[in-house]
Design an enzyme around this catalytic site. Structure first.
Site, PDB file in Angstrom:
ATOM      1  N   GLU A   1      -5.443  -5.196  10.734  1.00 17.47           N
ATOM      2  CA  GLU A   1      -4.415  -4.179  10.916  1.00 17.47           C
ATOM      3  C   GLU A   1      -4.664  -3.418  12.215  1.00 17.47           C
ATOM      4  O   GLU A   1      -5.415  -2.437  12.230  1.00 17.47           O
ATOM      5  CB  GLU A   1      -4.447  -3.190   9.753  1.00 17.47           C
ATOM      6  CG  GLU A   1      -4.217  -3.804   8.399  1.00 17.47           C
ATOM      7  CD  GLU A   1      -3.618  -2.797   7.435  1.00 17.47           C
ATOM      8  OE1 GLU A   1      -2.497  -3.018   6.994  1.00 17.47           O
ATOM      9  OE2 GLU A   1      -4.275  -1.776   7.166  1.00 17.47           O
TER      10      GLU A   1
ATOM     11  N   GLY B   1       2.473   1.949  10.806  1.00 16.57           N
ATOM     12  CA  GLY B   1       3.432   3.047  10.651  1.00 16.57           C
ATOM     13  C   GLY B   1       4.157   3.420  11.932  1.00 16.57           C
ATOM     14  O   GLY B   1       4.801   4.471  12.002  1.00 16.57           O
TER      15      GLY B   1
ATOM     16  N   ASN C   1       0.855  -1.194   0.000  1.00 18.23           N
ATOM     17  CA  ASN C   1       0.000   0.000   0.000  1.00 18.23           C
ATOM     18  C   ASN C   1       0.889   1.241   0.000  1.00 18.23           C
ATOM     19  O   ASN C   1       1.505   1.559   1.006  1.00 18.23           O
ATOM     20  CB  ASN C   1      -0.891  -0.041   1.265  1.00 18.23           C
ATOM     21  CG  ASN C   1      -1.728   1.213   1.430  1.00 18.23           C
ATOM     22  OD1 ASN C   1      -1.850   2.021   0.505  1.00 18.23           O
ATOM     23  ND2 ASN C   1      -2.316   1.381   2.607  1.00 18.23           N
ATOM     24  N   TRP C   2       0.933   1.911  -1.149  1.00 19.70           N
ATOM     25  CA  TRP C   2       1.831   3.067  -1.281  1.00 19.70           C
ATOM     26  C   TRP C   2       1.229   4.334  -0.686  1.00 19.70           C
ATOM     27  O   TRP C   2       1.878   5.373  -0.657  1.00 19.70           O
ATOM     28  CB  TRP C   2       2.206   3.271  -2.751  1.00 19.70           C
ATOM     29  CG  TRP C   2       3.045   2.153  -3.315  1.00 19.70           C
ATOM     30  CD1 TRP C   2       3.546   1.074  -2.628  1.00 19.70           C
ATOM     31  CD2 TRP C   2       3.479   1.979  -4.676  1.00 19.70           C
ATOM     32  NE1 TRP C   2       4.271   0.261  -3.465  1.00 19.70           N
ATOM     33  CE2 TRP C   2       4.250   0.787  -4.741  1.00 19.70           C
ATOM     34  CE3 TRP C   2       3.304   2.724  -5.850  1.00 19.70           C
ATOM     35  CZ2 TRP C   2       4.832   0.333  -5.924  1.00 19.70           C
ATOM     36  CZ3 TRP C   2       3.884   2.261  -7.028  1.00 19.70           C
ATOM     37  CH2 TRP C   2       4.640   1.087  -7.058  1.00 19.70           C
ATOM     38  N   LYS C   3      -0.008   4.284  -0.309  1.00 23.37           N
ATOM     39  CA  LYS C   3      -0.711   5.434   0.298  1.00 23.37           C
ATOM     40  C   LYS C   3      -0.548   6.683  -0.585  1.00 23.37           C
ATOM     41  O   LYS C   3      -0.454   6.564  -1.788  1.00 23.37           O
ATOM     42  CB  LYS C   3      -0.202   5.677   1.722  1.00 23.37           C
ATOM     43  CG  LYS C   3      -0.213   4.405   2.565  1.00 23.37           C
ATOM     44  CD  LYS C   3      -0.032   4.675   4.020  1.00 23.37           C
ATOM     45  CE  LYS C   3       0.075   3.354   4.760  1.00 23.37           C
ATOM     46  NZ  LYS C   3       0.027   3.504   6.188  1.00 23.37           N
TER      47      LYS C   3
ATOM     48  N   SER D   1       3.463  -2.401  10.381  1.00 22.50           N
ATOM     49  CA  SER D   1       4.927  -2.399  10.517  1.00 22.50           C
ATOM     50  C   SER D   1       5.573  -3.732  10.131  1.00 22.50           C
ATOM     51  O   SER D   1       6.515  -4.181  10.786  1.00 22.50           O
ATOM     52  CB  SER D   1       5.330  -1.990  11.939  1.00 22.50           C
ATOM     53  OG  SER D   1       4.870  -0.686  12.215  1.00 22.50           O
TER      54      SER D   1
ATOM     55  N   HIS E   1      -9.554   1.037   4.998  1.00 26.44           N
ATOM     56  CA  HIS E   1      -8.259   1.190   5.683  1.00 26.44           C
ATOM     57  C   HIS E   1      -8.458   2.113   6.887  1.00 26.44           C
ATOM     58  O   HIS E   1      -9.248   3.053   6.834  1.00 26.44           O
ATOM     59  CB  HIS E   1      -7.219   1.771   4.715  1.00 26.44           C
ATOM     60  CG  HIS E   1      -5.831   1.736   5.258  1.00 26.44           C
ATOM     61  ND1 HIS E   1      -5.375   2.669   6.157  1.00 26.44           N
ATOM     62  CD2 HIS E   1      -4.810   0.865   5.058  1.00 26.44           C
ATOM     63  CE1 HIS E   1      -4.118   2.368   6.476  1.00 26.44           C
ATOM     64  NE2 HIS E   1      -3.752   1.282   5.821  1.00 26.44           N
TER      65      HIS E   1
ATOM     66  N   GLY F   1       2.789  -1.236   4.349  1.00 25.78           N
ATOM     67  CA  GLY F   1       2.803   0.188   4.001  1.00 25.78           C
ATOM     68  C   GLY F   1       4.224   0.646   3.739  1.00 25.78           C
ATOM     69  O   GLY F   1       4.773   0.447   2.651  1.00 25.78           O
ATOM     70  N   GLY F   2       4.841   1.214   4.757  1.00 25.73           N
ATOM     71  CA  GLY F   2       6.176   1.820   4.644  1.00 25.73           C
ATOM     72  C   GLY F   2       7.197   0.964   3.901  1.00 25.73           C
ATOM     73  O   GLY F   2       7.884   1.459   2.999  1.00 25.73           O
TER      74      GLY F   2
ATOM     75  N   GLU G   1      -6.841   4.486   7.995  1.00 27.49           N
ATOM     76  CA  GLU G   1      -6.653   5.926   7.730  1.00 27.49           C
ATOM     77  C   GLU G   1      -7.901   6.520   7.094  1.00 27.49           C
ATOM     78  O   GLU G   1      -8.225   7.688   7.314  1.00 27.49           O
ATOM     79  CB  GLU G   1      -5.405   6.130   6.854  1.00 27.49           C
ATOM     80  CG  GLU G   1      -4.125   5.926   7.658  1.00 27.49           C
ATOM     81  CD  GLU G   1      -2.960   5.351   6.870  1.00 27.49           C
ATOM     82  OE1 GLU G   1      -2.982   5.389   5.627  1.00 27.49           O
ATOM     83  OE2 GLU G   1      -2.017   4.845   7.513  1.00 27.49           O
TER      84      GLU G   1
HETATM   85  C1  PEP Z   1      -0.805  -0.033   6.113  1.00 28.25           C
HETATM   86  O1  PEP Z   1      -0.859   1.129   5.775  1.00 28.25           O
HETATM   87  O2  PEP Z   1      -1.705  -0.795   5.768  1.00 28.25           O
HETATM   88  C2  PEP Z   1       0.335  -0.490   6.905  1.00 28.25           C
HETATM   89  C3  PEP Z   1       0.281  -1.676   7.432  1.00 28.25           C
HETATM   90  O3  PEP Z   1       1.392   0.380   7.041  1.00 28.25           O
HETATM   91  P1  PEP Z   1       2.843   0.053   7.696  1.00 28.25           P
HETATM   92  O4  PEP Z   1       3.332  -1.221   7.080  1.00 28.25           O
HETATM   93  O5  PEP Z   1       3.692   1.224   7.338  1.00 28.25           O
HETATM   94  O6  PEP Z   1       2.635  -0.082   9.178  1.00 28.25           O
END
Ligand code: PEP
Length: 250
Positions: free
Chosen positions: A167, A173, A9-11, A213, A95, A234-235, A97
């Site tokens: 999640e 994050g 997920n590049w957000k 993470s 999600h 994500g990251g 966010e």
């Molecule tokens: C996400 O945005 O779905 C996520 C899990 O981010 P991260 O891996 O950065 O915690």
């Protein structure tokens, strides 16, 4: 046996050029990888160009959100038809966010879920509790409500085509991953709700990803757990190197 699924997920990151370059690098690193379902979720603006890069590979394309209507006067929204048009096969729905900053509710996510399913797009439905909910012993209650709300009026046949992403919000994050035991406990809990709703066969076949993470150094121990079928990243998906490393450890 469930095929593991890893999503990136590049957000709200990457210009068109950056997105295309990352997709190219990933394609190079993964080659024709098998045995794992890989999906990238670039921002809307890069979907078409990224699709052109990954065409003919085993890397799938997904969007980070969509609206439930098929078209019309909904300024600023993107319809499922538009996603199909640029080659998306997946869409992330609900999600945290989106829930946190844009007021998305289980009811709205349920409408989006039905719209995606009706057009053959695979929804990746996100659920997860906040830190205060976990500390207050309410994690299960919250996730139970989210699953039942999002999956309302979904048939077992439809449910088979859904991916769930657990999640925990406190792990997104933050660098603080849930322990494999904490994640497995919740995945099993989710699978049991799905069993109650859709029966054993469907619940056993549904892929449940963990997100929060995930990095190259923790994916292996998470994947060793029975009910963890992959990860939403994500990251660590922003760089082709670390994302490919995660995928190769599956
Ligand atoms: C996400 O945005 O779905 C996520 C899990 O981010 P991260 O891996 O950065 O915690």
């Amino acid at each position: 046996m469930r095929t593991p699924i890893i999503g990136g997920n590049w957000k709200m990151n990457k210009t068109l050029k950056e997105a295309v370059n990352t997709a190219r690098e990933l394609k190079e690193k993964l080659g024709n990888i098998r045995g794992v379902e890989v999906v990238i979720f670039p921002p809307f603006t890069a979907l078409k160009s990224v699709k052109e890069v990954i065409e003919g590979t085993n890397i799938g394309l997904g969007a980070q959100n969509m609206y439930w209507e098929k078209g019309g006067a909904y300024t600023g929204e993107i319809s499922p038809f538009m996603l199909l048009d640029v080659g998306c096969k997946y869409v992330i729905l609900g999600h945290s966010e989106r829930r946190q900053y844009f007021g998305e509710t289980d009811q709205g996510i349920n409408k989006k879920l039905k719209a995606a399913l009706s057009l053959g797009i695979t929804p990746v439905v996100c659920v997860g509790e906040k830190i205060e909910e976990r500390k207050g012993g309410k994690a299960r209650q919250i996730v139970d409500r989210q699953i039942r709300g999002c999956f309302k009026e979904i048939t077992p046949e439809e449910a088979k085509r859904i991916v769930v992403a657990y999640e925990p919000i406190w792990a997104i994050g933050t660098g603080e991953t849930a322990t494999p035991e904490q994640a497995e406990e919740m995945h099993l809990f989710i699978r049991n709700i799905l069993k109650e709703l859709f029966g054993k066969e469907v619940s056993n076949s549904l892929q449940i990803q963990y997100g929060g993470s995930v990095k190259p150094n923790n994916i292996k121990e998470l994947m060793e757990k029975e009910d963890i079928d992959g990860a939403l990243v994500g990251g660590a998906s922003l760089k082709a190197n670390s994302f490919a490393e995660i995928i190769k450890k599956i």
